[in-house]
Design an enzyme around this catalytic site. Structure first.
Site, PDB file in Angstrom:
ATOM      1  N   CYS A   1      -2.344   9.879  -6.296  1.00 16.59           N
ATOM      2  CA  CYS A   1      -3.466   9.559  -5.414  1.00 16.59           C
ATOM      3  C   CYS A   1      -4.521  10.654  -5.552  1.00 16.59           C
ATOM      4  O   CYS A   1      -4.262  11.822  -5.258  1.00 16.59           O
ATOM      5  CB  CYS A   1      -3.033   9.474  -3.952  1.00 16.59           C
ATOM      6  SG  CYS A   1      -4.455   9.245  -2.875  1.00 16.59           S
TER       7      CYS A   1
ATOM      8  N   LYS B   1       0.871  -1.188   0.000  1.00 11.96           N
ATOM      9  CA  LYS B   1       0.000   0.000   0.000  1.00 11.96           C
ATOM     10  C   LYS B   1       0.906   1.235   0.000  1.00 11.96           C
ATOM     11  O   LYS B   1       1.954   1.251   0.677  1.00 11.96           O
ATOM     12  CB  LYS B   1      -0.865   0.000   1.265  1.00 11.96           C
ATOM     13  CG  LYS B   1      -1.599   1.313   1.531  1.00 11.96           C
ATOM     14  CD  LYS B   1      -2.643   1.609   0.467  1.00 11.96           C
ATOM     15  CE  LYS B   1      -3.253   2.998   0.682  1.00 11.96           C
ATOM     16  NZ  LYS B   1      -4.202   3.345  -0.445  1.00 11.96           N
TER      17      LYS B   1
HETATM   18  O1  HRO Z   1      -7.475   6.694  -1.617  1.00 14.50           O
HETATM   19  C1  HRO Z   1      -6.404   6.024  -1.692  1.00 14.50           C
HETATM   20  O2  HRO Z   1      -5.763   5.584  -0.707  1.00 14.50           O
HETATM   21  C2  HRO Z   1      -5.933   5.759  -3.076  1.00 14.50           C
HETATM   22  N1  HRO Z   1      -6.876   5.359  -3.972  1.00 14.50           N
HETATM   23  C3  HRO Z   1      -6.568   5.176  -5.304  1.00 14.50           C
HETATM   24  O3  HRO Z   1      -7.433   4.788  -6.120  1.00 14.50           O
HETATM   25  N2  HRO Z   1      -5.297   5.388  -5.719  1.00 14.50           N
HETATM   26  C4  HRO Z   1      -4.309   5.795  -4.884  1.00 14.50           C
HETATM   27  O4  HRO Z   1      -3.151   5.977  -5.331  1.00 14.50           O
HETATM   28  C5  HRO Z   1      -4.639   5.973  -3.497  1.00 14.50           C
HETATM   29 CL1  HRO Z   1      -3.377   6.450  -2.406  1.00 14.50          CL
END
Ligand code: HRO
Length: 309
Positions: free
Chosen positions: A128, A44
């Site tokens: 993100c 993650k």
């Molecule tokens: O809301 C998120 O954690 C998230 N959600 C996404 O769809 N892509 C990302 O790079 C991230 Cl960091």
């Protein structure tokens, strides 16, 4: 057929891995991926300090994919450096995804990853879409260039970037021109979720996730054509970089299409979230069946060979 693949001169059993953020926040999840048919795993995206992320509901599965606004929930970078310190790299590669909330945070994390001198691979998340109030570097080309310059100088080892989708040839050209200036930038992962979509529940006459008035990143079947376009656009424009495809992969045929478009590895997000790590065995089987049907013995007989009309 042989699904054997090479990534940064390292032989892999197949081209399959998870997408950052899916089934990879906790050590037990990462262990499940390490024990699965995935040939590589990624963590993650991590930040300097642990984050709870956005209020729930923040993920919703849909008939054609998913929408999420997780808000970067993660255990903090030291947790993933610790996991990386105990990973068996002879078994399969581990990527660490980094999504610092500031340039300084990114540099702190990158320097720490450099200093522990592990075979882990760095994937800088430029994309993100779900941290309220933060514009993603992937759509701020000056900020992206500055971040890459600082990371390349600090890290001094091969690394990669996770890009958002682009929808304009001028943007493909500008971003490729930036990425090609960084010799240490070895791979490009296309795409992250298609940002700030809005899914409406007609019966409830409501959005379906709580954060950001229901606006969230789209994944799954919805995004496969855009993912393939971005994989092929950067494959054409960045001949010295390795492309990792991500977006809309649910079957062996989708893996085949990403490889044809120029991907070397193929990441699985939404479908992994819904099916679990067993999906990698199914995708490997379906890809092998499709290759056998077409008479291909190895992936390099068709990888990057997309025809045009
Ligand atoms: O809301 C998120 O954690 C998230 N959600 C996404 O769809 N892509 C990302 O790079 C991230 Cl960091």
């Amino acid at each position: 057929p042989d699904l054997g693949t090479e990534f940064l001169e390292r032989p892999l059993a197949n081209p399959l891995m998870n997408a950052a953020g899916v089934w990879c926040t906790l050590a037990a999840q990462l262990d499940a991926l390490a024990d699965s048919e995935a040939a590589a795993i990624v963590t993650k995206s991590c930040t300097l300090v642990r984050r709870d992320g956005n209020p729930e509901p923040r993920y919703r599965a849909l008939p054609l994919g998913s929408i999420n606004s997780m808000g970067l929930p993660n255990e903090g970078y030291l947790y993933y450096l610790d996991y990386a310190a105990h990973h068996d790299y002879d078994h399969k590669p581990l990527f660490v995804s980094v999504s610092g909330l500031s340039l300084d945070d990114n540099l702190t994390i990158v320097a720490a990853l450099r200093d522990v001198v592990l075979p882990a691979l760095l994937e800088i998340n430029l994309s993100c879409p779900n941290v309220p109030g933060k514009a993603q570097p992937g759509y701020d080309f000056e900020a992206m260039d500055e971040l890459l310059a600082e990371v390349a100088t600090a890290y001094r080892r091969p690394f990669g970037v996770k890009l958002p989708p682009y929808f304009d040839f001028a943007h493909f050209d500008t971003v490729a021109q930036i990425l090609n200036r960084y010799e240490h930038l070895a791979f490009i992962t296309c795409i992250n979720s298609v940002g700030n979509a809005l899914i409406i529940d007609t019966g409830q006459e409501s959005a379906v996730i709580r954060p950001k008035d229901g606006f969230g990143g789209l994944g799954g079947d919805y995004v496969l054509p855009t993912a393939l376009a971005n994989v092929n656009a950067f494959h054409r424009r960045c001949p010295t970089k390795t492309i990792i495809g991500c977006g809309g992969v649910r079957t062996g045929e989708h893996v085949f299409q990403h490889l044809l478009a120029g991907a070397t590895l193929v990441q699985v997000g939404t479908a992994l979230y819904e099916e679990g790590p067993g999906i990698f065995q199914r995708l490997a089987r379906e890809l092998a069946e499709l290759m056998a049907h077409k008479g291909y013995r190895r992936i390099d007989e068709f990888r990057g060979r997309l025809k045009t009309l």
